[in-house]
Write a protein that holds these residues in place. Structure first.
Motif, mmCIF file in Angstrom:
data_model
loop_
_atom_site.group_PDB
_atom_site.id
_atom_site.type_symbol
_atom_site.label_atom_id
_atom_site.label_comp_id
_atom_site.label_asym_id
_atom_site.label_seq_id
_atom_site.Cartn_x
_atom_site.Cartn_y
_atom_site.Cartn_z
ATOM 1 N N ARG A 238 6.867 -0.769 4.843
ATOM 2 C CA ARG A 238 5.787 -0.701 3.854
ATOM 3 C C ARG A 238 5.705 0.697 3.244
ATOM 4 O O ARG A 238 5.556 0.847 2.023
ATOM 5 N N GLN B 243 -0.754 -11.885 0.258
ATOM 6 C CA GLN B 243 0.325 -10.949 0.555
ATOM 7 C C GLN B 243 0.968 -10.447 -0.723
ATOM 8 O O GLN B 243 0.833 -11.056 -1.790
ATOM 9 N N GLN B 244 1.644 -9.320 -0.598
ATOM 10 C CA GLN B 244 2.421 -8.802 -1.705
ATOM 11 C C GLN B 244 3.760 -9.527 -1.739
ATOM 12 O O GLN B 244 4.386 -9.738 -0.702
ATOM 13 N N ASP C 111 0.390 -8.828 -6.009
ATOM 14 C CA ASP C 111 -0.559 -9.226 -4.972
ATOM 15 C C ASP C 111 -0.944 -10.679 -5.242
ATOM 16 O O ASP C 111 -1.511 -10.990 -6.298
#
Length: 686
Positions: A335, A624-625, A534
């Motif tokens: 990340r 979630q991305q 997103d």
């Protein structure tokens, strides 16, 4: 051993364009009679660097032109000559000329030296102490009349409509200059299956008989010259754009109207490459960002080594715990690495804002208005790709503010305002988005006039009850304009719908607020990057879809007593005095096995173009991305879907396009024939 200098060309062009941006910015800060020596030195250094680099790489046309420019700058900075407003205007024209020449050289073609030769003579006249005068034409055209006939070749690039320009209105302006004959070339129109409504496939050849002169013709095409190949020819052989002179043995003749036969006249095209509108392929990155990226990679290598060691030998309970911790650390490092990589693509929006001082200066002079430009939030960062695509819509909005928004100094003083109007560009981060505001303190939108025009154009019905905000939103309808006269600044009846469509293509939105006599504000909301989204994962039967979080207003369970059916079989939900159309996604995407009863599923309220709809889904999963993959590039365009991504379990999930989904479902905004939500209340209660 010889060195191949071509390997350094791209760096030279990049630095030269940056130097031209510096020159333009500093020239706009120069005030005749109040000379700032450091500003002049900065302009001189930029010109000197371009001259030296172009000479080194053999671009003599650029170095020769820059030499006279540099000479005048040197005399001004040494105090040998006073700076005048004429000098500033000439320097700005020279910057534009150099930018065109370098663009041609970068594309591998020889630059058109017509403009540079004219400007060079202007500089030489000033340096020689002579009065500047127009350059004489090499051939004198004699005619019994003051009328001249011009052949005008106009070949737009396919993306012309997306820049907010409409050829029909250009033709109307051209016809206003004299007697016009129009010949359209339609050979470029593709098969209907390959036809795109957003692209222009037609080119034209005009024969115009006028006494207005070539300058008036050029003015018509001023705002499209970067998006088309334009050639103006004085009939008889004098090519004004290419400075080709008629042969001494063949005197030039002017064809009269009766002798023009455009059907049999071969059309000559200007053989120069189209100006490059391609996005830049390189960016400059600060060493801090590179160091951060290297550190993240180092952490990733350490974590990978730890996981490899844990995987060796027998798996014990202690190793399982350590393995879980290692995987958590890997996720954290990944990340951080992702964020570091994305920061490399982030650039300050000042790269976009920097083009507007010149635009405001030139346009305000043309309109006879006094304008102050304020720039706020210039260091706000966004993705390079987003930045390059938002520039043209912003140009159109600023032009509209200058032309339609701000009043003349006399009108402002009559209204008790400062004669100098203000246009403000502001940028700031809000959540995971960037917000860009274009504000003016002009007269605001005339809602009464907008409604009248909308009724005339059959966009709404006379008895439609719309709020002021809803009326203002009508300016984004295709072909809408309140301009009484067509101008070359704005008001061509096209543009605002293209602005909204281009912003929507970036997964963004635009809205307008206005107060009569106070001013207007256009607010653009964009994602910081186009690469990562997103999203909210939802299920429809056995399928998983992703809804962009930026579009979601809320999610709720449906109460059947608040649902009514209106015309066309559309269910609407009454939610806090609003009526929200309900779209059953399983029907739109033709999925079986999904929940069909409204009270057993979930409704996700989304918004696009200030229109809310509810999407019926089976269930909500995680947020979630996701990394966006182009569906059009890898498969084909699918209505209602903006892209795809790969989930953690390896499955492909489609990303919902809210605007396309509303279009696919057949819903339109107030004034449509399919569903007028402004009348839902009446229909429900009837």
């Amino acid at each position: 051993m010889s060195i191949d200098l071509s390997q350094f060309f791209e760096v030279f062009f990049e630095e030269s364009f940056e130097g031209l941006d510096v020159m333009e910015s500093e020239l706009l800060n120069l005030q005749p009679g109040d000379l700032d020596s450091e500003t002049v030195n900065t302009i001189f250094r930029a010109a000197h660097s371009i001259k030296g680099g172009s000479g080194t790489f053999g671009f003599t046309s650029v170095s020769d032109f820059t030499h006279v420019l540099e000479t005048l700058l040197d005399q001004i900075r040494e105090g040998q000559r006073d700076l005048t407003a004429e000098h500033v205007n000439l320097f700005l024209q020279a910057v534009d000329c150099l930018r065109e020449m370098l663009t041609s050289l970068q594309a591998g073609t020889e630059p058109d030296l017509t403009n540079s030769n004219t400007l060079k003579k202007e500089f030489e006249l000033i340096l020689n102490g002579e009065v500047s005068a127009p350059v004489e034409q090499p051939v004198t055209i004699e005619s019994d009349s003051s009328l001249d006939t011009y052949e005008v070749s106009f070949e737009p690039q396919h993306h012309l409509f997306k820049t907010g320009n409409e050829p029909l209105y250009l033709i109307q302006e051209l016809a206003g200059l004299g007697e016009l004959e129009v010949n359209a070339h339609v050979d470029g129109i593709p098969d209907i299956n390959d036809l795109s409504s957003d692209d222009c496939y037609i080119s034209w050849v005009f024969f115009l008989t006028t006494d207005k002169g070539e300058a008036a013709i050029k003015e018509v095409f001023e705002w499209v010259e970067d998006d088309a190949e334009i050639k103006i020819t004085l009939c008889g052989g004098l090519f004004s754009d290419d400075m080709e002179t008629a042969s001494n043995d063949e005197p030039a003749k002017v064809a009269v109207d009766e002798s023009i036969e455009p059907e049999n006249t071969p059309v000559e095209r200007k053989s120069v490459a189209a100006k490059s509108n391609a996005e830049t392929t390189s960016i400059r990155v600060s060493i801090d960002k590179v160091d951060s990226l290297i550190n993240m990679v180092g952490e990733l290598v350490i974590t990978q080594a730890m996981l490899t060691q844990l995987g060796e030998g027998e798996i014990t309970e202690n190793k399982v715990v350590a393995l879980q911790e290692g995987l958590a650390q890997l996720a954290h490092n990944t990340r951080d690495l992702q964020e570091s990589v994305m920061r490399i693509r982030m650039l300050p929006i000042s790269f976009v804002f920097s083009r507007f001082p010149r635009l405001v200066r030139d346009t305000s002079q043309k309109l006879g208005k006094q304008v102050e430009l304020k720039l706020l939030g210039e260091q706000t960062e966004l993705d390079k790709t987003v930045m390059e695509k938002i520039s043209d819509p912003m140009v159109h909005l600023v032009r509209n503010s200058l032309d339609h928004g701000l009043e003349t100094p006399e009108e402002r003083m009559e209204a008790g305002k400062d004669p100098v109007g203000t246009v403000t560009l502001n940028a700031f981060h809000q959540g995971g988005n960037i917000v860009i505001e274009i504000m003016d303190d002009g007269n605001g939108l005339n809602t009464k006039k907008i409604k009248q025009k909308a009724v005339q154009n059959n966009l709404i019905q006379p008895d439609d009850e719309l709020s002021d905000d809803e009326i203002n939103e009508l300016i984004f309808m295709p072909g809408f304009s309140t301009a009484d006269e067509v101008s070359d600044i704005s008001g061509r009846g096209v543009g605002m719908d293209v602005v909204r469509r281009n912003i929507q293509a970036l997964n963004g939105s635009i809205e307008v607020t206005s107060a009569q006599g106070i001013g207007s504000t256009f607010t653009i909301r964009l994602p910081l990057t186009l690469a990562i989204l997103d999203g909210q994962l939802v299920t429809i039967g056995e399928h998983t879809y992703i809804i962009p979080l930026i579009s979601i207003v809320e999610s709720l369970q449906i109460e059947l007593d608040k649902v009514n059916c209106v015309g066309g079989g559309v269910d609407v939900l009454r939610l806090r005095d609003e009526y929200i159309p309900i779209l059953r996604l399983h029907r739109i995407f033709n999925h079986s096995g999904a929940i069909e009863e409204l009270n057993k599923g979930l409704l996700v309220i989304v918004e696009s173009d200030n229109q809310k709809v509810g999407l019926l889904v089976d269930d909500l999963l995680a947020q979630q991305q996701v990394v966006i993959k182009s569906l059009e590039a890898n498969y084909q365009k699918v209505e209602g879907v903006s892209g795809a991504t790969i989930l953690g379990d390896g499955r492909v999930s489609l990303i919902v396009d809210i605007t396309g989904l509303i279009k696919l479902a057949g819903l339109k905004k107030a004034g449509s024939q399919e569903l007028n939500l402004g009348h839902v209340d009446t229909e429900v209660n009837s």
